[in-house]
Enzyme design. Structure first.
Site, PDB file in Angstrom:
ATOM      1  N   ALA A 137      -4.604  -1.568  -1.298  1.00  0.00           N
ATOM      2  CA  ALA A 137      -5.567  -2.384  -0.562  1.00  0.00           C
ATOM      3  C   ALA A 137      -6.910  -2.434  -1.289  1.00  0.00           C
ATOM      4  O   ALA A 137      -7.495  -3.511  -1.464  1.00  0.00           O
ATOM      5  CB  ALA A 137      -5.752  -1.830   0.853  1.00  0.00           C
TER       6      ALA A 137
ATOM      7  N   CYS B 154       5.867   3.092  -3.707  1.00  0.00           N
ATOM      8  CA  CYS B 154       7.216   2.684  -3.278  1.00  0.00           C
ATOM      9  C   CYS B 154       8.253   3.018  -4.352  1.00  0.00           C
ATOM     10  O   CYS B 154       9.442   3.150  -4.060  1.00  0.00           O
ATOM     11  CB  CYS B 154       7.247   1.184  -2.992  1.00  0.00           C
TER      12      CYS B 154
ATOM     13  N   ASN C 257      -1.381  -4.854   0.554  1.00  0.00           N
ATOM     14  CA  ASN C 257      -1.751  -5.795  -0.501  1.00  0.00           C
ATOM     15  C   ASN C 257      -2.323  -7.082   0.079  1.00  0.00           C
ATOM     16  O   ASN C 257      -3.316  -7.611  -0.430  1.00  0.00           O
ATOM     17  CB  ASN C 257      -0.531  -6.107  -1.370  1.00  0.00           C
TER      18      ASN C 257
END
Ligand SMILES: Cc1cc2nc3c(=O)[nH]c(=O)nc-3n(C[C@H](O)[C@H](O)[C@H](O)COP(=O)(O)OP(=O)(O)OC[C@H]3O[C@@H](n4cnc5c(N)ncnc54)[C@H](O)[C@@H]3O)c2cc1C
Length: 454
Positions: free
Chosen positions: A13, A46, A309
């Site tokens: 972010a 991830c 994102n």
């Protein structure tokens, strides 16, 4: 004098926002300083299970952009190993502490973006500092697990938490030849799925040789010479050579709360659709913020990179002088454990009940390709919908290769508030290598229509 944007948190972010703001405003107009307490910026958490499993060979492959690239190509002053420990809203400044020498410095800001992510849940149990107990939240964690596997060559692992990270870690460790046991205090693995789908997942995990213990919580760790040797649960003692914690995260709101920024009912930072907090000039994005759930119509805390994102991008556009809003989330998520693919979107049955819907559901079994085509594999598709109107509320998919990403069609239908009746005639593609002539989603929609029509 350029305006100054300070970003706290240098991952998905934070750096999406910083990059987006920089694209719109040059260094003469906007100075950007980003504080990151860890060793890496912009990396794919991830990918950590795939690094540990050896699918991805080097940790560096998970890094999207290094601090040097941010500094040299985007004129973003990235300050690594600097933790922001206080936000002073009156002075409009943050206090940062260096992880190397403990030095503390104040940095003023005109605009502030809080992108501090989540805090992994760790059990506070006896011996929880024993070696061999790992979180998998950061790239450093992933590298540490990899080093332990290489050096100690463990045979057994207990994973606490049977959510998607627990399952992905199960795959990674099985591929390294370990015997894996999953322990979860809930009644099924993958509790974001309905119990009927959870039962299918449990059966598949057991078929892979994974021991699954549910409705069981860890109560202590045993250790010898500082190394973990067993997990004691409410039901049994599980001897093990290592433990992985996949217990999820809570929004990291500590510095925001201390500064008096509003926290929403879900426990995450409250923001408006522009990603503004209730304090002028203070913005927030990513796992630390509350998201608007488009079906439940309430604020939720969901930790997903997809959301982080997008929210970062929206915040960055606005900080860069544009005008963009984030329209909310559906909680669309997908994962895989060995050959089994799992995905879900929207509300499951218990979430639909909590949100006050009178709902029905339809579940069908089909194949990922035409039945006669080599490689056709099982896929189970479930739709949850409102009784009466037939409005789609959510979907879940479990199946073999080719199953999971079909959830995106359901997510798109859900986003556009379609009914199951409208879904039946969706013009989805067909060729034998990719689907039966009636795609599993269309078959599920047809069955759902039958239920709606009684
Ligand atoms: C193993 C694993 C697998 C995942 N798989 C998926 C997946 O398949 N799909 C998906 O959508 N999501 C996945 N996620 C979730 C995804 O990684 C997160 O949702 C995403 O990284 C959130 O981005 P963020 O920027 O909000 O927070 P983070 O990525 O957590 O970044 C926050 C950053 O802020 C820094 N920070 C925190 N506090 C301070 C402070 N006070 N001062 C300075 N720095 C600070 C932290 O060090 C961190 O680098 C996975 C996560 C893990 C751990």
């Amino acid at each position: 004098v350029p305006e100054r944007l300070v970003v706290v948190g240098g991952d998905a972010a934070g750096m999406s926002a910083a990059s987006q703001a920089r694209r719109r405003r040059g260094p003469d107009d906007l100075e950007i300083i980003a504080f990151e307490r860890g060793d890496y910026t912009s990396y794919s958490a991830c990918g950590i299970p795939y690094l540990i499993g050896g699918v991805v060979e080097e940790a560096e492959r998970l890094i999207v952009r290094t601090p040097q690239v941010f500094r040299e190509c985007q004129s973003i002053d990235v300050r690594m190993r600097q933790e922001v420990i206080e936000i002073d809203l009156d002075r409009r400044a943050v206090k940062a502490r260096s992880a190397d020498d403990g030095d503390e410095t104040w940095q003023g800001f005109d605009e502030l973006l809080i992108a501090t992510g989540g805090i992994p849940r760790r059990p506070r149990l006896g011996n929880s500092d024993a070696r061999g107990i790992f979180g998998v939240q950061t790239l450093n964690d992933g590298v540490a697990v990899g080093a332990f596997l290489d050096q100690r060559v463990p045979n057994r692992a207990v994973i606490l938490g049977a959510g998607y990270i627990g399952l992905e870690m199960a795959e990674a460790l099985i591929s390294k030849g370990l015997q894996v046991t999953l322990v979860d205090q809930r009644s099924q693995p993958m509790s974001t799925f309905d119990p009927d789908m959870g039962a299918v997942i449990r059966q598949a995990l057991t078929g892979m040789g994974i021991q699954v213990h549910t409705e069981e919580s860890a109560v202590a760790f045993e250790q010898s010479d500082g190394l973990v040797t067993a997990v004691v649960t409410s039901e049994r003692t599980l001897p093990t050579d290592m433990v992985v914690l996949g217990l999820g995260t809570a929004p990291n709101t500590e510095i925001a709360t201390a500064a008096g920024v509003r926290i929403g009912p879900s426990g995450a930072i409250g923001v408006d659709p522009h990603m503004r907090t209730d304090v002028a000039g203070v913005w927030a994005a990513g796992d630390c913020v509350e998201k608007f759930h488009r079906v439940a119509r309430k604020g939720v805390s969901i930790a997903l990179g997809t959301h982080a994102n997008k929210e970062g991008r929206i915040a960055g556009i606005n900080l860069g002088g544009g005008d963009a809003t984030f329209p909310g989330v559906l909680g669309t998520a997908t994962s895989k454990v060995c050959g089994l693919e799992l995905s879900r979107t929207g509300l499951n049955e218990s979430e639909a009940a909590d949100a006050g819907f009178e709902f029905g559901s339809a579940t069908i079994d089909s194949t990922t390709r035409a039945g006669y085509y080599p490689g056709a594999a099982d896929i189970k598709t479930k739709l949850v919908f409102e009784r009466g109107s037939g409005r789609l509320l959510g979907g879940q998919i479990i199946g073999q290769e080719g199953a999971a990403k079909r959830i995106d069609v359901i997510a798109a239908a859900l986003w556009n508030e379609m009914s199951v009746g409208e879904m039946v005639n969706l013009d989805l593609s067909y060729a034998p290598p990719f689907s039966p002539v009636w795609d599993p989603i269309l078959i599920a929609a047809r069955k759902a229509v039958q239920v709606v029509e009684g």
